[in-house]
Design a protein around this motif. Structure first.
Motif, PDB file in Angstrom:
ATOM      1  N   ALA A 122     -18.019  36.736 -19.532  1.00  7.73           N
ATOM      2  CA  ALA A 122     -17.704  35.488 -20.466  1.00  7.73           C
ATOM      3  C   ALA A 122     -18.366  36.121 -21.180  1.00  7.73           C
ATOM      4  N   LEU A 123     -19.970  36.135 -21.475  1.00  2.00           N
ATOM      5  CA  LEU A 123     -20.929  35.282 -22.407  1.00  2.00           C
ATOM      6  C   LEU A 123     -20.382  36.846 -23.980  1.00  2.00           C
ATOM      7  N   ALA A 124     -19.758  37.448 -23.193  1.00  2.00           N
ATOM      8  CA  ALA A 124     -20.384  39.373 -23.775  1.00  2.00           C
ATOM      9  C   ALA A 124     -18.871  39.022 -24.389  1.00  2.00           C
ATOM     10  N   ALA A 125     -17.806  38.480 -23.537  1.00  2.00           N
ATOM     11  CA  ALA A 125     -16.483  38.602 -24.777  1.00  2.00           C
ATOM     12  C   ALA A 125     -16.331  37.131 -25.735  1.00  2.00           C
ATOM     13  N   ARG A 126     -17.231  36.403 -25.777  1.00  2.00           N
ATOM     14  CA  ARG A 126     -17.796  35.394 -26.453  1.00  2.00           C
ATOM     15  C   ARG A 126     -18.185  35.671 -27.363  1.00  2.00           C
ATOM     16  N   SER A 127     -19.140  36.719 -27.383  1.00  2.00           N
ATOM     17  CA  SER A 127     -20.011  36.956 -28.753  1.00  2.00           C
ATOM     18  C   SER A 127     -18.780  37.636 -29.367  1.00  2.00           C
ATOM     19  N   ALA A 128     -17.482  38.686 -29.140  1.00  2.00           N
ATOM     20  CA  ALA A 128     -17.645  39.326 -29.797  1.00  2.00           C
ATOM     21  C   ALA A 128     -16.377  38.755 -30.133  1.00  2.00           C
ATOM     22  N   ALA A 129     -15.701  37.849 -29.705  1.00  2.00           N
ATOM     23  CA  ALA A 129     -14.450  36.788 -30.266  1.00  2.00           C
ATOM     24  C   ALA A 129     -14.800  35.593 -31.195  1.00  2.00           C
ATOM     25  N   GLU A 130     -16.039  35.829 -31.381  1.00  2.00           N
ATOM     26  CA  GLU A 130     -16.790  34.784 -32.306  1.00  2.00           C
ATOM     27  C   GLU A 130     -17.260  35.254 -32.960  1.00  2.00           C
ATOM     28  N   LYS A 131     -18.196  37.003 -32.581  1.00  2.00           N
ATOM     29  CA  LYS A 131     -18.915  37.116 -34.092  1.00  2.00           C
ATOM     30  C   LYS A 131     -20.376  36.718 -34.123  1.00  2.00           C
ATOM     31  N   ARG A 132     -20.873  36.714 -33.174  1.00  2.00           N
ATOM     32  CA  ARG A 132     -21.903  36.268 -32.865  1.00  2.00           C
ATOM     33  C   ARG A 132     -23.163  36.707 -31.884  1.00  2.00           C
ATOM     34  N   VAL A 133     -24.678  36.926 -33.095  1.00  2.00           N
ATOM     35  CA  VAL A 133     -25.075  37.426 -31.901  1.00  2.00           C
ATOM     36  C   VAL A 133     -25.846  37.313 -30.901  1.00  2.00           C
ATOM     37  N   MET A 134     -25.958  37.825 -29.502  1.00  2.00           N
ATOM     38  CA  MET A 134     -26.327  37.174 -28.137  1.00  2.00           C
ATOM     39  C   MET A 134     -27.503  37.271 -28.332  1.00  2.00           C
ATOM     40  N   LEU A 135     -28.346  36.353 -28.195  1.00  2.00           N
ATOM     41  CA  LEU A 135     -30.028  36.175 -27.638  1.00  2.00           C
ATOM     42  C   LEU A 135     -30.380  35.975 -26.634  1.00  2.00           C
ATOM     43  N   SER A 136     -30.831  36.550 -25.344  1.00  2.00           N
ATOM     44  CA  SER A 136     -30.863  36.421 -23.650  1.00  2.00           C
ATOM     45  C   SER A 136     -32.452  37.117 -23.868  1.00  2.00           C
ATOM     46  N   ARG A 137     -32.410  36.771 -22.308  1.00  2.00           N
ATOM     47  CA  ARG A 137     -34.012  37.728 -21.885  1.00  2.00           C
ATOM     48  C   ARG A 137     -33.330  38.535 -20.614  1.00  2.00           C
ATOM     49  N   ASP A 138     -32.020  38.610 -20.889  1.00  2.00           N
ATOM     50  CA  ASP A 138     -31.306  39.473 -19.805  1.00  2.00           C
ATOM     51  C   ASP A 138     -31.185  40.621 -20.166  1.00  2.00           C
ATOM     52  N   ARG A 139     -31.606  41.929 -19.636  1.00  2.34           N
ATOM     53  CA  ARG A 139     -31.454  43.008 -20.393  1.00  2.34           C
ATOM     54  C   ARG A 139     -30.173  43.728 -19.620  1.00  2.34           C
ATOM     55  N   TRP A 148     -20.650  41.838 -29.531  1.00  3.27           N
ATOM     56  CA  TRP A 148     -20.936  41.640 -31.116  1.00  3.27           C
ATOM     57  C   TRP A 148     -21.993  42.533 -31.632  1.00  3.27           C
ATOM     58  N   ALA A 149     -22.928  41.385 -31.243  1.00  2.00           N
ATOM     59  CA  ALA A 149     -24.379  42.037 -31.680  1.00  2.00           C
ATOM     60  C   ALA A 149     -25.471  41.781 -30.870  1.00  2.00           C
ATOM     61  N   GLY A 150     -26.724  41.631 -30.602  1.00  2.00           N
ATOM     62  CA  GLY A 150     -27.600  41.033 -29.249  1.00  2.00           C
ATOM     63  C   GLY A 150     -28.564  41.663 -29.974  1.00  2.00           C
ATOM     64  N   ALA A 151     -30.036  40.577 -29.263  1.00  2.26           N
ATOM     65  CA  ALA A 151     -31.342  40.330 -29.208  1.00  2.26           C
ATOM     66  C   ALA A 151     -31.810  40.279 -28.503  1.00  2.26           C
ATOM     67  N   TYR A 152     -33.254  40.775 -27.811  1.00  3.21           N
ATOM     68  CA  TYR A 152     -33.813  40.811 -26.556  1.00  3.21           C
ATOM     69  C   TYR A 152     -35.269  39.210 -27.171  1.00  3.21           C
ATOM     70  N   VAL A 153     -34.394  38.261 -26.399  1.00  4.30           N
ATOM     71  CA  VAL A 153     -35.827  36.891 -26.212  1.00  4.30           C
ATOM     72  C   VAL A 153     -37.028  37.678 -25.874  1.00  4.30           C
ATOM     73  N   TYR A 154     -38.112  37.350 -26.664  1.00  2.00           N
ATOM     74  CA  TYR A 154     -39.308  38.328 -25.642  1.00  2.00           C
ATOM     75  C   TYR A 154     -40.321  37.660 -25.109  1.00  2.00           C
ATOM     76  N   SER A 155     -40.316  35.856 -25.404  1.00  2.00           N
ATOM     77  CA  SER A 155     -41.140  35.123 -24.899  1.00  2.00           C
ATOM     78  C   SER A 155     -40.624  33.778 -24.683  1.00  2.00           C
TER      79      SER A 155
END
Length: 240
Positions: A122-139, A148-155
Motif C-alpha cells: 500500500a505504501l509503494a502504491a501510494r508513492s506511485a499514485a501521488e509521485k512521492r519520494v518514499m522515505l524509510s529505514r525498511d530496505r 515512484w522514488a525512494g530514499a533510505y533514512v540512515y539515522s
C-alpha cells in the motif's frame, strides 16, 4: 558452465549495507552469469534507491547489465543534492518516522505520513499514485518496483534524519505554512474562529493564530514555540 567471477567494490557511503567482508576495497564475487547487475547489488543488501551509478571497468552501465567474468564493478552512491525529475518534490514517510514527518511539515515541506502500518504494498502504491519520494529505514520496502522514488533514512535520531533529508534533496523551505498534524496548508485565523479550541489561559494570553485549511487545527505561539523556532532556524541557516 563455470560461474563468472567479478571484482566488486561499493562506495564507502554504502558500506553499511553489505556484509563486513565486502566493506573495504574490491573483493571477488561469483555471480550466476544471468542476473542483472542491479539484482546482484540488491542481493548484497544495497537498495537501488541509494545507488547513483554503476561502473564496469570504468564505464557507466545500466542496472540491467549482466556482468561477465573478469568485470571490475564499482557501485557509486547517489550524488547530492539529488534531483527527482517528473513531479514536484514531496515525500511519503512510513509509520516509524513520525517525528521526521512533523519536522518536515514544520519547515513547509509537503510530507505525507502513515501513522499506522498499512503494509509495504500500500505504501509503494501510494508513492506511485501521488509521485512521492518514499522515505524509510525498511530496505525491503525500498526494493519494491512500484515505488515512484525512494530514499533510505540512515539515522535513528530525528535531528540527524532531518539534516540528511534536507542535505540530500534540498527541498524548498517555507516554515510555518503547513499543519504538522495533517500536512494541510495554514491560513491566518482570528481568535473567534478558533475559540472552541482555546482554554482559558490561552484565550487570555494569545492574539495571533493560524488554522489548518484541511483539518481545522488551530496554532499559536505556545509553550514549545522556542523549541520549534530553534529547529526552523537551524534548518534555514544550513539549507535555505
Amino acid at each position: 558452465m563455470t560461474a563468472p567471477e567479478i571484482r566488486f567494490e561499493v562506495a564507502p557511503e554504502l558500506a553499511l549495507f553489505v556484509p563486513h567482508g565486502r566493506r573495504s576495497g574490491a573483493t571477488a564475487l561469483v555471480t550466476d552469469g544471468v542476473s542483472s547487475l542491479g539484482h546482484v547489488v540488491e542481493s548484497l543488501g544495497v537498495p537501488l534507491t541509494e545507488v547513483g551509478t554503476l561502473e564496469v571497468d570504468g564505464r557507466q552501465v545500466p542496472v540491467s547489465y549482466v556482468a561477465a567474468a573478469g568485470d571490475s564493478v564499482r557501485v557509486k552512491a547517489v550524488e547530492r543534492p539529488q534531483q527527482v525529475p517528473g513531479a514536484p518534490l514531496r515525500f511519503l514517510l512510513d509509520v516509524h518516522l513520525g517525528t521526521l514527518a512533523r519536522r518536515l511539515r514544520l519547515l513547509g515541506v509537503d510530507t505525507a505520513y502513515e501513522s499506522t502500518d498499512i503494509g509495504d504494498p500500500a505504501l509503494a502504491a501510494r508513492s506511485a499514485a501521488e509521485k512521492r519520494v518514499m522515505l524509510s529505514r525498511d530496505r525491503g520496502l525500498l526494493r519494491r518496483r512500484e515505488l515512484w522514488a525512494g530514499a533510505y533514512v540512515y539515522s535513528t535520531r530525528p535531528e540527524d534524519q532531518l539534516r540528511d533529508v534536507l542535505e540530500r534533496f534540498r527541498p524548498a523551505l517555507r516554515p510555518w505554512t503547513r499543519c504538522t498534524a495533517c500536512n494541510g496548508l495554514l491560513r491566518k485565523a482570528t481568535k473567534e474562529e478558533v475559540a472552541d479550541q482555546l482554554h482559558g489561559g490561552t484565550q487570555r494570553s494569545y492574539d495571533v493564530f493560524a488554522q489548518c485549511q484541511e483539518c481545522g487545527r488551530a496554532y499559536w505561539k505556545g509553550a514549545h514555540h522556542e523549541q520549534l523556532v530553534a529547529i526552523v532556524e537551524r534548518a534555514l541557516t544550513e539549507f535555505a
